[in-house]
Write a protein that holds these residues in place. Structure first.
Motif, PDB file in Angstrom:
ATOM      1  N   VAL A  76       0.835  -1.203   0.000  1.00 25.00           N
ATOM      2  CA  VAL A  76       0.000   0.000   0.000  1.00 25.00           C
ATOM      3  C   VAL A  76       0.872   1.257   0.000  1.00 25.00           C
ATOM      4  O   VAL A  76       0.657   2.173  -0.804  1.00 25.00           O
ATOM      5  CB  VAL A  76      -0.939  -0.010   1.228  1.00 25.00           C
ATOM      6  CG1 VAL A  76      -1.619   1.334   1.399  1.00 25.00           C
ATOM      7  CG2 VAL A  76      -1.974  -1.114   1.082  1.00 25.00           C
ATOM      8  N   TRP A  77       1.877   1.304   0.866  1.00 22.58           N
ATOM      9  CA  TRP A  77       2.726   2.502   0.964  1.00 22.58           C
ATOM     10  C   TRP A  77       3.453   2.791  -0.338  1.00 22.58           C
ATOM     11  O   TRP A  77       3.647   3.942  -0.711  1.00 22.58           O
ATOM     12  CB  TRP A  77       3.777   2.325   2.075  1.00 22.58           C
ATOM     13  CG  TRP A  77       3.193   2.222   3.428  1.00 22.58           C
ATOM     14  CD1 TRP A  77       1.988   2.736   3.859  1.00 22.58           C
ATOM     15  CD2 TRP A  77       3.757   1.543   4.566  1.00 22.58           C
ATOM     16  NE1 TRP A  77       1.792   2.421   5.173  1.00 22.58           N
ATOM     17  CE2 TRP A  77       2.854   1.688   5.633  1.00 22.58           C
ATOM     18  CE3 TRP A  77       4.946   0.830   4.783  1.00 22.58           C
ATOM     19  CZ2 TRP A  77       3.100   1.154   6.895  1.00 22.58           C
ATOM     20  CZ3 TRP A  77       5.190   0.309   6.029  1.00 22.58           C
ATOM     21  CH2 TRP A  77       4.279   0.461   7.080  1.00 22.58           C
TER      22      TRP A  77
ATOM     23  N   ARG B  43       2.459   1.948  -3.258  1.00 23.94           N
ATOM     24  CA  ARG B  43       1.495   1.965  -4.373  1.00 23.94           C
ATOM     25  C   ARG B  43       1.757   0.823  -5.345  1.00 23.94           C
ATOM     26  O   ARG B  43       1.882   1.017  -6.553  1.00 23.94           O
ATOM     27  CB  ARG B  43       1.551   3.298  -5.110  1.00 23.94           C
ATOM     28  CG  ARG B  43       1.408   4.446  -4.156  1.00 23.94           C
ATOM     29  CD  ARG B  43       0.866   5.659  -4.829  1.00 23.94           C
ATOM     30  NE  ARG B  43       0.256   6.521  -3.836  1.00 23.94           N
ATOM     31  CZ  ARG B  43      -0.665   7.422  -4.099  1.00 23.94           C
ATOM     32  NH1 ARG B  43      -1.095   7.563  -5.320  1.00 23.94           N
ATOM     33  NH2 ARG B  43      -1.169   8.150  -3.156  1.00 23.94           N
TER      34      ARG B  43
ATOM     35  N   LEU C 266      11.629   0.593   5.087  1.00 25.48           N
ATOM     36  CA  LEU C 266      10.910   1.859   5.268  1.00 25.48           C
ATOM     37  C   LEU C 266      11.682   3.009   4.626  1.00 25.48           C
ATOM     38  O   LEU C 266      11.093   3.843   3.925  1.00 25.48           O
ATOM     39  CB  LEU C 266      10.747   2.143   6.753  1.00 25.48           C
ATOM     40  CG  LEU C 266       9.433   1.755   7.418  1.00 25.48           C
ATOM     41  CD1 LEU C 266       9.475   2.142   8.881  1.00 25.48           C
ATOM     42  CD2 LEU C 266       8.262   2.426   6.731  1.00 25.48           C
TER      43      LEU C 266
ATOM     44  N   THR D  77      11.395   2.896   0.966  1.00 23.36           N
ATOM     45  CA  THR D  77      10.041   3.245   0.550  1.00 23.36           C
ATOM     46  C   THR D  77       9.858   4.758   0.526  1.00 23.36           C
ATOM     47  O   THR D  77       9.252   5.309  -0.387  1.00 23.36           O
ATOM     48  CB  THR D  77       9.020   2.605   1.505  1.00 23.36           C
ATOM     49  OG1 THR D  77       9.166   1.190   1.442  1.00 23.36           O
ATOM     50  CG2 THR D  77       7.595   2.991   1.152  1.00 23.36           C
TER      51      THR D  77
ATOM     52  N   ARG E 224      -5.054   1.577   8.294  1.00 23.08           N
ATOM     53  CA  ARG E 224      -4.484   2.920   8.176  1.00 23.08           C
ATOM     54  C   ARG E 224      -5.113   3.960   9.112  1.00 23.08           C
ATOM     55  O   ARG E 224      -4.389   4.676   9.805  1.00 23.08           O
ATOM     56  CB  ARG E 224      -4.548   3.397   6.719  1.00 23.08           C
ATOM     57  CG  ARG E 224      -4.099   4.840   6.509  1.00 23.08           C
ATOM     58  CD  ARG E 224      -2.644   5.031   6.929  1.00 23.08           C
ATOM     59  NE  ARG E 224      -2.205   6.428   6.899  1.00 23.08           N
ATOM     60  CZ  ARG E 224      -2.184   7.222   7.945  1.00 23.08           C
ATOM     61  NH1 ARG E 224      -2.622   6.787   9.119  1.00 23.08           N
ATOM     62  NH2 ARG E 224      -1.739   8.462   7.854  1.00 23.08           N
TER      63      ARG E 224
ATOM     64  N   ALA F 146      -3.825   3.907  12.827  1.00 27.50           N
ATOM     65  CA  ALA F 146      -2.401   3.870  13.158  1.00 27.50           C
ATOM     66  C   ALA F 146      -1.758   5.248  13.052  1.00 27.50           C
ATOM     67  O   ALA F 146      -2.132   6.065  12.214  1.00 27.50           O
ATOM     68  CB  ALA F 146      -1.678   2.902  12.230  1.00 27.50           C
ATOM     69  N   ARG F 147      -0.766   5.494  13.940  1.00 31.59           N
ATOM     70  CA  ARG F 147       0.005   6.735  13.876  1.00 31.59           C
ATOM     71  C   ARG F 147       1.470   6.472  13.554  1.00 31.59           C
ATOM     72  O   ARG F 147       2.274   7.386  13.452  1.00 31.59           O
ATOM     73  CB  ARG F 147      -0.099   7.489  15.202  1.00 31.59           C
ATOM     74  CG  ARG F 147      -1.424   8.208  15.389  1.00 31.59           C
ATOM     75  CD  ARG F 147      -1.463   9.010  16.683  1.00 31.59           C
ATOM     76  NE  ARG F 147      -0.282   9.828  16.902  1.00 31.59           N
ATOM     77  CZ  ARG F 147      -0.050  11.003  16.304  1.00 31.59           C
ATOM     78  NH1 ARG F 147      -0.936  11.461  15.459  1.00 31.59           N
ATOM     79  NH2 ARG F 147       1.043  11.678  16.559  1.00 31.59           N
ATOM     80  N   ALA F 148       1.826   5.204  13.454  1.00 32.34           N
ATOM     81  CA  ALA F 148       3.219   4.843  13.142  1.00 32.34           C
ATOM     82  C   ALA F 148       3.202   3.617  12.237  1.00 32.34           C
ATOM     83  O   ALA F 148       2.250   2.835  12.277  1.00 32.34           O
ATOM     84  CB  ALA F 148       3.983   4.545  14.421  1.00 32.34           C
ATOM     85  N   PRO F 149       4.239   3.457  11.421  1.00 28.19           N
ATOM     86  CA  PRO F 149       4.241   2.311  10.502  1.00 28.19           C
ATOM     87  C   PRO F 149       4.156   0.968  11.227  1.00 28.19           C
ATOM     88  O   PRO F 149       3.490   0.036  10.754  1.00 28.19           O
ATOM     89  CB  PRO F 149       5.566   2.456   9.753  1.00 28.19           C
ATOM     90  CG  PRO F 149       6.334   3.532  10.414  1.00 28.19           C
ATOM     91  CD  PRO F 149       5.396   4.347  11.206  1.00 28.19           C
ATOM     92  N   GLU F 150       4.834   0.886  12.384  1.00 22.28           N
ATOM     93  CA  GLU F 150       4.837  -0.382  13.119  1.00 22.28           C
ATOM     94  C   GLU F 150       3.439  -0.722  13.612  1.00 22.28           C
ATOM     95  O   GLU F 150       2.992  -1.872  13.509  1.00 22.28           O
ATOM     96  CB  GLU F 150       5.791  -0.305  14.324  1.00 22.28           C
ATOM     97  CG  GLU F 150       7.262  -0.239  13.951  1.00 22.28           C
ATOM     98  CD  GLU F 150       7.697   1.137  13.460  1.00 22.28           C
ATOM     99  OE1 GLU F 150       6.942   2.112  13.682  1.00 22.28           O
ATOM    100  OE2 GLU F 150       8.765   1.243  12.829  1.00 22.28           O
TER     101      GLU F 150
ATOM    102  N   MET G 101       0.658   0.265  12.356  1.00 23.46           N
ATOM    103  CA  MET G 101      -0.190  -0.066  11.208  1.00 23.46           C
ATOM    104  C   MET G 101      -0.010  -1.534  10.829  1.00 23.46           C
ATOM    105  O   MET G 101      -0.989  -2.241  10.549  1.00 23.46           O
ATOM    106  CB  MET G 101       0.133   0.840  10.020  1.00 23.46           C
ATOM    107  CG  MET G 101      -0.723   0.564   8.795  1.00 23.46           C
ATOM    108  SD  MET G 101      -0.704   1.946   7.631  1.00 23.46           S
ATOM    109  CE  MET G 101      -1.024   1.118   6.091  1.00 23.46           C
TER     110      MET G 101
END
Lengths: 248, 262
Positions: B28-29, B31, B149, B152, B204, B207-211, B213
């Protein structure tokens, strides 16, 4: 003065087209070098080759072994699906502690942003956070690619003052690409003017009066250059010569 | 306990959901949703390959998915827009897979199970394969998390910090191929991408952080797998599509929550 980075007879191609040829470039510790040039003149390609993101068609880039590079990209688009706080962003790729985050943001002049989402920042805040991240690795060389593109003129001026303060404090070399001719010219030790090759280089005064430079940018920046001329703040680590006399 | 087909199905669903969720976040991040689609549609070609050569199903699908992903990597940025390119390759792979499978008369009746999965027929050996694959994917993604990350966010910035973005891309590709290979039995070639993307997209707003999420996506994926299994047992519906429908329901729920909150 140690040589941090050296490019020899560099030829760069982007999407099959040669964008830059015959580039010879040496960067020494502590100097501020600015690259100017019209759009498509190969500025960003040169920076990408220097950080190793673009393999040269011919020639070679040699870095001092273990060189620590801080890089501030031209623009960084963060996908809105990626939740990322400023503090977490600073810890990429190496995780850092809370106090390091606090210090870095304080130094960057944006002390209270740690818990904010990256996508919620204003243009100026975003650039300062990018700079803070680039400085975290204690770089010997700071590379900025049109870092003030999204800033207004006072914002850009204060950003460059900060770059100079950083250089004075840490003694790191700075290599930047910029469009803000007058501001940048005033703050640089050396200017490279690119247009498919290095068409002229030297101190800001030398470049500004070079016919190749005037052909590209006109003479309009001369007055502004004098206007923005100011005394460099020399830190204790800064032991190299500046050629100021020409303008003063 | 493993003699009960429902327990085996639950464990299989959990394994795939848990591996697919963090990987799905990267899909998703970055795309890459279409990329996931194309890779999973190539799985059917892998099925035909496996059946024609007596290769294990997992091996055939893994090869086909890897081949497709590497082909995509090579072809992007050369002329065709990447969405058009992915559209061509995804559907070409699906069509070719369907044609190839039709050459194998003995499996013609099983086609449906490869398209939408057959989680209730998971054997103990399948479970070993699924959990080994899931563990490998989790280990890969966990090991490279920060580097992935960084790559990305910006390949150039990653490069300047000493991370090779092409290597990270290759690791993601490998993890994706493994996930597709272990998931085909559970949700089938048509719906693997759904299991990657929907839990991540549903996570999504929470969550406030990638981890976080990734963790929330794992939770959503796991609940969808277990809930979907239960619902399909009660209503006698096809299990794979039921799991995906439930995940889609959770997506609608978190999107609504976000809309209400703001």
């Amino acid at each position: 003065m140690t040589t941090l980075l050296e490019a020899r007879d560099l030829v760069l191609a982007y999407q099959g087209k040669t964008v830059l040829r015959d580039v010879n470039l040496t960067l020494a510790s502590g100097e501020i070098v600015t690259i100017v040039g019209p759009n498509g003149s190969g500025k960003s390609s040169l920076l990408r080759a220097l950080i190793g993101a673009l393999a040269p068609l011919r020639g070679a880039v040699t870095r001092k072994p273990g060189l620590r590079v801080g890089y501030v990209p031209q623009n960084l688009v963060i996908d809105p699906t990626l939740p990322l706080t400023v503090a977490r962003f600073l810890g990429l790729p190496q995780r850092i502690g809370r106090s390091a985050v606090r210090t870095a943001l304080q130094d960057a002049g944006v002390p209270d942003l740690g818990g904010q989402q990256m996508v919620s920042l204003s243009g100026g805040q975003f650039q300062r956070v990018l700079l803070a991240r680039a400085l975290l690795s204690d770089p010997e060389l700071l590379i900025l690619d049109e870092a003030t593109q999204s800033l207004d003129q006072p914002g850009a001026a204060s950003f460059y003052r900060q770059i100079e303060a950083v250089r004075a404090r840490t003694g790191c070399a700075v290599l930047m690409v910029s469009h803000d001719l007058h501001v940048v010219m005033a703050a640089s030790d050396r200017v490279l003017c690119l247009n498919g090759h290095i068409c002229c280089e030297g101190t800001p005064e030398v470049v500004a009066s070079a016919p190749e430079y005037r052909a590209l940018f006109g003479t309009g920046t001369q007055g502004a250059l004098a206007l923005y001329r100011h005394q460099h703040q020399h830190g204790p680590e800064c032991d190299h010569d500046h050629v100021h006399e020409a303008a003063e | 306990m493993l003699d009960d087909f429902l327990v085996r199905a639950a464990l299989a669903g959990l394994g795939v959901a848990v591996a697919a969720a963090p990987l799905g976040c990267f899909v998703v991040w970055r795309r890459m949703a279409y990329f996931g689609d194309a890779t999973s549609h190539a799985a059917l070609l892998g099925v035909a390959l496996a059946l024609a050569t007596d290769l294990p199903l997992f091996g055939g699908v893994l090869l086909a998915a890897l081949g497709m992903a590497l082909l995509l990597n090579r072809l992007t940025g050369r002329g065709l827009g990447s969405d058009a390119l992915l559209g061509v390759l995804a559907h070409a792979a699906l069509a070719l897979g369907l044609v190839a499978v039709s050459f194998l008369p003995s499996v013609r009746i099983d086609l449906m199970s490869y398209l939408v999965g057959d989680i209730l027929a998971v054997s103990k050996w399948d479970l070993v394969v699924i959990w080994t694959g899931a563990a490998a994917v989790l280990a890969l993604v966990g090991w490279r998390w920060s580097a992935l990350l960084s790559a990305t966010l910006s390949p150039d910035m990653a490069r300047a910090s000493g991370v090779d973005p092409r290597r990270e891309e290759l690791i993601l590709t490998l993890a994706l191929a493994i996930t597709v290979a272990v998931a085909i039995k559970v949700v089938g070639a048509l719906l693997i991408a759904a299991l990657l993307i929907i839990p991540a997209a549903a996570a999504r707003p929470l969550a406030r952080a990638p981890e976080s999420m990734a963790l929330v996506a794992m939770g959503i994926g796991a609940s969808s797998a277990l809930g979907g299994l239960t619902v399909s047992f009660v209503l006698d519906t096809p299990t794979g599509p039921t799991i995906v429908s439930l995940a889609a329901g959770l997506f609608a729920l978190t999107q609504t929550l976000q809309a209400v909150r703001s």
